[in-house]
Design a protein around this motif. Structure first.
Motif, PDB file in Angstrom:
ATOM      1  N   VAL A 114      12.301  13.373  -1.937  1.00 30.02           N
ATOM      2  CA  VAL A 114      13.058  12.084  -2.176  1.00 30.02           C
ATOM      3  C   VAL A 114      14.317  12.280  -2.885  1.00 30.02           C
ATOM      4  CG1 VAL A 114      12.862   9.979  -3.455  1.00 30.02           C
ATOM      5  CG2 VAL A 114      10.938  10.792  -2.254  1.00 30.02           C
ATOM      6  N   LEU A 115      14.494  13.402  -3.871  1.00 28.36           N
ATOM      7  CA  LEU A 115      15.310  13.454  -4.576  1.00 28.36           C
ATOM      8  C   LEU A 115      16.811  14.202  -3.828  1.00 28.36           C
ATOM      9  CD1 LEU A 115      14.519  14.555  -8.071  1.00 28.36           C
ATOM     10  CD2 LEU A 115      15.492  12.466  -7.281  1.00 28.36           C
ATOM     11  N   LYS A 116      16.133  15.036  -2.690  1.00 24.27           N
ATOM     12  CA  LYS A 116      17.285  15.862  -1.630  1.00 24.27           C
ATOM     13  C   LYS A 116      17.576  14.666  -0.895  1.00 24.27           C
ATOM     14  CE  LYS A 116      15.360  20.550  -2.089  1.00 24.27           C
ATOM     15  NZ  LYS A 116      14.834  21.588  -1.436  1.00 24.27           N
ATOM     16  N   ASN A 117      17.038  13.704  -0.606  1.00 21.10           N
ATOM     17  CA  ASN A 117      17.482  12.787   0.385  1.00 21.10           C
ATOM     18  C   ASN A 117      18.521  11.926   0.059  1.00 21.10           C
ATOM     19  OD1 ASN A 117      17.752  10.994   2.695  1.00 21.10           O
ATOM     20  ND2 ASN A 117      15.510  10.389   2.768  1.00 21.10           N
ATOM     21  N   PRO A 118      19.773  12.035   0.657  1.00 18.79           N
ATOM     22  CA  PRO A 118      20.896  11.151  -0.015  1.00 18.79           C
ATOM     23  C   PRO A 118      20.770   9.611   0.175  1.00 18.79           C
ATOM     24  CG  PRO A 118      21.422  12.353   2.104  1.00 18.79           C
ATOM     25  CD  PRO A 118      20.049  12.715   1.894  1.00 18.79           C
ATOM     26  N   LYS A 119      19.887   9.538   1.194  1.00 21.09           N
ATOM     27  CA  LYS A 119      19.392   7.791   1.405  1.00 21.09           C
ATOM     28  C   LYS A 119      18.504   7.086   0.602  1.00 21.09           C
ATOM     29  CE  LYS A 119      20.509   8.090   6.366  1.00 21.09           C
ATOM     30  NZ  LYS A 119      19.855   7.906   7.740  1.00 21.09           N
ATOM     31  N   SER A 120      18.033   8.024  -0.372  1.00 19.56           N
ATOM     32  CA  SER A 120      17.020   7.450  -1.272  1.00 19.56           C
ATOM     33  C   SER A 120      17.627   6.608  -2.478  1.00 19.56           C
ATOM     34  CB  SER A 120      16.329   8.684  -2.097  1.00 19.56           C
ATOM     35  OG  SER A 120      15.523   9.411  -1.467  1.00 19.56           O
ATOM     36  N   THR A 121      16.925   5.488  -2.526  1.00 16.78           N
ATOM     37  CA  THR A 121      17.581   4.456  -3.704  1.00 16.78           C
ATOM     38  C   THR A 121      17.695   4.948  -5.123  1.00 16.78           C
ATOM     39  OG1 THR A 121      15.743   3.224  -4.306  1.00 16.78           O
ATOM     40  CG2 THR A 121      16.801   2.736  -2.231  1.00 16.78           C
ATOM     41  N   MET A 122      18.290   4.440  -6.102  1.00 14.98           N
ATOM     42  CA  MET A 122      18.215   4.856  -7.429  1.00 14.98           C
ATOM     43  C   MET A 122      16.796   4.663  -7.844  1.00 14.98           C
ATOM     44  SD  MET A 122      19.701   6.435  -9.854  1.00 14.98           S
ATOM     45  CE  MET A 122      21.392   6.530  -9.244  1.00 14.98           C
ATOM     46  N   ILE A 123      16.039   3.640  -7.831  1.00 13.34           N
ATOM     47  CA  ILE A 123      14.842   3.430  -8.091  1.00 13.34           C
ATOM     48  C   ILE A 123      13.757   4.317  -7.684  1.00 13.34           C
ATOM     49  CG2 ILE A 123      12.776   1.861  -7.788  1.00 13.34           C
ATOM     50  CD1 ILE A 123      14.748  -0.434  -7.727  1.00 13.34           C
ATOM     51  N   GLN A 124      14.108   4.851  -6.205  1.00 16.22           N
ATOM     52  CA  GLN A 124      13.160   5.869  -5.742  1.00 16.22           C
ATOM     53  C   GLN A 124      13.396   7.244  -6.437  1.00 16.22           C
ATOM     54  OE1 GLN A 124      14.465   5.290  -1.648  1.00 16.22           O
ATOM     55  NE2 GLN A 124      12.561   4.319  -1.046  1.00 16.22           N
ATOM     56  N   LYS A 125      14.709   7.548  -6.713  1.00 21.46           N
ATOM     57  CA  LYS A 125      15.112   8.837  -7.357  1.00 21.46           C
ATOM     58  C   LYS A 125      14.632   8.822  -8.775  1.00 21.46           C
ATOM     59  CE  LYS A 125      19.520   9.393  -4.926  1.00 21.46           C
ATOM     60  NZ  LYS A 125      20.991   9.674  -5.034  1.00 21.46           N
ATOM     61  N   LYS A 126      14.545   7.602  -9.435  1.00 21.03           N
ATOM     62  CA  LYS A 126      14.103   7.595 -10.927  1.00 21.03           C
ATOM     63  C   LYS A 126      12.559   7.898 -11.070  1.00 21.03           C
ATOM     64  CE  LYS A 126      15.539   5.115 -14.217  1.00 21.03           C
ATOM     65  NZ  LYS A 126      16.181   3.827 -15.267  1.00 21.03           N
ATOM     66  N   LEU A 127      11.765   7.298 -10.014  1.00 18.44           N
ATOM     67  CA  LEU A 127      10.532   7.486 -10.043  1.00 18.44           C
ATOM     68  C   LEU A 127      10.097   9.036  -9.505  1.00 18.44           C
ATOM     69  CD1 LEU A 127       7.378   6.693  -9.845  1.00 18.44           C
ATOM     70  CD2 LEU A 127       7.763   6.041  -7.530  1.00 18.44           C
ATOM     71  N   ALA A 128      10.852   9.415  -8.536  1.00 18.89           N
ATOM     72  CA  ALA A 128      10.664  10.904  -8.098  1.00 18.89           C
ATOM     73  C   ALA A 128      11.168  11.882  -9.115  1.00 18.89           C
ATOM     74  CB  ALA A 128      11.576  11.073  -6.987  1.00 18.89           C
ATOM     75  N   LEU A 129      12.046  11.677  -9.908  1.00 21.74           N
ATOM     76  CA  LEU A 129      12.471  12.817 -10.795  1.00 21.74           C
ATOM     77  C   LEU A 129      11.407  12.656 -12.190  1.00 21.74           C
ATOM     78  CD1 LEU A 129      14.416  14.712 -12.079  1.00 21.74           C
ATOM     79  CD2 LEU A 129      15.865  12.730 -12.987  1.00 21.74           C
ATOM     80  N   ARG A 130      11.198  11.529 -12.556  1.00 23.63           N
ATOM     81  CA  ARG A 130       9.906  11.408 -13.738  1.00 23.63           C
ATOM     82  C   ARG A 130       8.644  12.020 -13.385  1.00 23.63           C
ATOM     83  NH1 ARG A 130      11.067   5.189 -15.401  1.00 23.63           N
ATOM     84  NH2 ARG A 130      12.127   5.495 -17.282  1.00 23.63           N
ATOM     85  N   MET A 131       8.285  11.825 -11.893  1.00 22.66           N
ATOM     86  CA  MET A 131       7.126  12.317 -11.418  1.00 22.66           C
ATOM     87  C   MET A 131       7.223  14.067 -11.380  1.00 22.66           C
ATOM     88  SD  MET A 131       4.984   9.952 -11.588  1.00 22.66           S
ATOM     89  CE  MET A 131       3.445  10.990 -10.974  1.00 22.66           C
ATOM     90  N   ILE A 132       8.238  14.493 -10.870  1.00 21.12           N
ATOM     91  CA  ILE A 132       8.580  15.912 -10.783  1.00 21.12           C
ATOM     92  C   ILE A 132       8.407  16.585 -12.088  1.00 21.12           C
ATOM     93  CG2 ILE A 132      10.059  17.955 -10.220  1.00 21.12           C
ATOM     94  CD1 ILE A 132      11.217  16.095  -8.021  1.00 21.12           C
ATOM     95  N   ILE A 133       9.190  15.933 -12.966  1.00 21.97           N
ATOM     96  CA  ILE A 133       9.048  16.575 -14.457  1.00 21.97           C
ATOM     97  C   ILE A 133       7.685  16.531 -15.096  1.00 21.97           C
ATOM     98  CG2 ILE A 133       9.713  15.995 -16.926  1.00 21.97           C
ATOM     99  CD1 ILE A 133      12.399  15.132 -15.651  1.00 21.97           C
ATOM    100  N   HIS A 134       6.922  15.532 -14.694  1.00 23.04           N
ATOM    101  CA  HIS A 134       5.575  15.534 -15.155  1.00 23.04           C
ATOM    102  C   HIS A 134       4.530  16.352 -14.362  1.00 23.04           C
ATOM    103  CE1 HIS A 134       2.380  13.402 -17.538  1.00 23.04           C
ATOM    104  NE2 HIS A 134       1.588  13.713 -16.425  1.00 23.04           N
ATOM    105  N   LEU A 135       4.781  16.410 -13.023  1.00 23.91           N
ATOM    106  CA  LEU A 135       3.675  17.122 -12.370  1.00 23.91           C
ATOM    107  C   LEU A 135       3.988  18.503 -12.424  1.00 23.91           C
ATOM    108  CD1 LEU A 135       3.581  14.675  -9.067  1.00 23.91           C
ATOM    109  CD2 LEU A 135       2.043  14.833 -11.082  1.00 23.91           C
ATOM    110  N   VAL A 136       5.335  19.028 -12.640  1.00 28.74           N
ATOM    111  CA  VAL A 136       5.292  20.365 -12.834  1.00 28.74           C
ATOM    112  C   VAL A 136       4.555  20.872 -14.094  1.00 28.74           C
ATOM    113  CG1 VAL A 136       6.823  22.470 -12.869  1.00 28.74           C
ATOM    114  CG2 VAL A 136       7.146  20.563 -11.327  1.00 28.74           C
TER     115      VAL A 136
END
Length: 263
Positions: A114-136
């Motif tokens: 999702v974060l690598k996809n240039p078409k992702s929305t800011m809402i999608q990016k925020k969820l993805a970034l927060r989840m990556i930080i937590h899940l790692v």
């Protein structure tokens, strides 16, 4: 009336069986704080465009805090992967490749995409970034690659320095909290790496990380911990080095993943 219902939901959630959180608040902030010291300038700017002034350390617990909102219940099984005991490395890799249900491995990969996809929305990016930080961070807590039959150690009830707890919670919080350090103090105490360590740790892909945690998890089980055991100083002495290394690896690898996304 709405506020009353919200309070009831929060109280109910507080007493639900403890099954998915990892490292606790302090542990996740330690992983996030360590990651802050290894991200590059380009990554730091990209993260700021998504999170604003919120640091990696402070956003690291969002995925647990949001459990108070039932509309995010779909995230609950993202935090772990249940693995049978005594699997070989190739067995674990095969399991991960062929497991269609949501788990920490495939959902972390999905959020990276999702974060690598240039078409992702800011809402999608925020969820993805927060989840990556937590899940790692979750991925480096060994009991998040544990057995389904005991809910990752949650069903193994024991005493931790005389207080009721369970094996999972001891690894989430007990061992870390016992050190009596703030997350910034903890980071300063353990964040001492060599360039070679950073290089080696960041070479590991997500499957390697799962297998590494799974190997540690198997060792935890082989110590024969059972219901009503009394754990205290000896258990801390035996395992705190492993905890600290997993926290450190989690932070270093999180930074590596974020740097690779924004390279």
């Amino acid at each position: 009336m709405k506020n009353l219902k919200r309070i009831v939901v929060i109280i109910a959630l507080a007493y639900m069986p403890f099954t998915a959180a990892a490292w606790g608040v302090l542990g996740h902030r330690i992983v996030g704080d360590i990651a802050e010291s290894y991200i590059n300038a380009k990554t730091r700017l990209a993260i700021k465009q998504i999170l604003g002034t919120e640091s990696i350390a402070m956003t690291a617990n969002w995925a647990d805090f949001i459990k108070s909102d039932t509309s995010y219940n779909y995230l609950s099984n993202w935090h772990y992967v249940n693995l049978p005991e005594n699997l070989s490395k190739s067995d674990v890799f095969s399991f991960l490749s062929n497991q269609p249900s949501a788990n920490i491995y495939n959902k972390t990969n999905e959020m990276i995409a999702v974060l690598k996809n240039p078409k992702s929305t800011m809402i999608q990016k925020k969820l993805a970034l927060r989840m990556i930080i937590h899940l790692v961070g979750d991925l480096h807590q060994p009991m998040h690659t544990a057995r389904k039959d005991d809910l990752g150690g949650n069903k193994i009830q024991l005493l931790w320095f005389g207080e009721k707890s369970n094996l999972h919670r001891v690894w989430d919080e007990g061992l870390i909290d016992f050190q009596q350090l703030s997350y910034t103090e903890y980071t300063k105490a353990i964040n001492h790496t060599t360039p070679q360590q950073v290089l080696n740790w960041q070479k590991a892909d997500l499957k390697d990380c799962v297998y590494e945690s799974y190997t540690i998890c198997n060792k935890i089980y082989t110590t024969g911990i059972k219901n009503d055991d009394k754990l205290s100083y000896k258990y801390n002495f035996d395992w705190i080095g492993t905890v600290n290394e997993q926290l450190l690896k989690g932070g270093v690898r999180l930074a590596g993943i974020l740097n690779s996304i924004y390279k």
